[in-house]
Write a protein that holds these residues in place. Structure first.
Motif, PDB file in Angstrom:
ATOM      1  N   LYS A   1      46.198   1.515  23.015  1.00  0.00           N
ATOM      2  CA  LYS A   1      45.714   0.292  23.206  1.00  0.00           C
ATOM      3  C   LYS A   1      45.363  -0.257  24.366  1.00  0.00           C
ATOM      4  O   LYS A   1      44.818  -1.265  24.815  1.00  0.00           O
TER       5      LYS A   1
ATOM      6  N   MET B   1      38.201   7.777  21.773  1.00  0.00           N
ATOM      7  CA  MET B   1      38.555   8.217  23.093  1.00  0.00           C
ATOM      8  C   MET B   1      39.141   9.404  22.765  1.00  0.00           C
ATOM      9  O   MET B   1      39.742   9.747  21.910  1.00  0.00           O
TER      10      MET B   1
ATOM     11  N   LYS C   1      43.485   0.679  28.390  1.00  0.00           N
ATOM     12  CA  LYS C   1      42.331   1.385  28.970  1.00  0.00           C
ATOM     13  C   LYS C   1      43.030   2.146  30.216  1.00  0.00           C
ATOM     14  O   LYS C   1      42.195   3.209  30.495  1.00  0.00           O
TER      15      LYS C   1
END
Length: 72
Positions: free
Chosen positions: A39, A1, A41
């Motif tokens: 870790k 990401m 979202k």
């Protein structure tokens, strides 16, 4: 990401431990650790607001956009 968490750097700048921040904003140390490691979202705006208030910073001081290689 492409979003990088820079919370650790702000904690060092403010001389605040993860434990102190977690207790101050009502987040478990485990959840704060997961956030710091990237870790998770997502992060709730309520939590981000509390972190910024406690650390006297802006959201951009805690998060950074780093485009993946090859992105224009």
């Amino acid at each position: 990401m492409a979003i990088e968490i820079t919370l650790d750097m702000m904690l060092v700048k403010r001389k605040v431990t993860s434990r102190e921040l977690a207790q101050a904003i009502g987040l478990s140390e485990t959840n704060l650790s997961l956030l710091k490691s990237g870790k998770v979202k997502g992060v709730r705006f309520q939590s981000l607001d509390a972190m910024c208030k406690y650390l006297d910073c802006q959201p951009g001081d805690l998060l950074r956009y780093v485009p993946d290689e090859g992105e224009a």
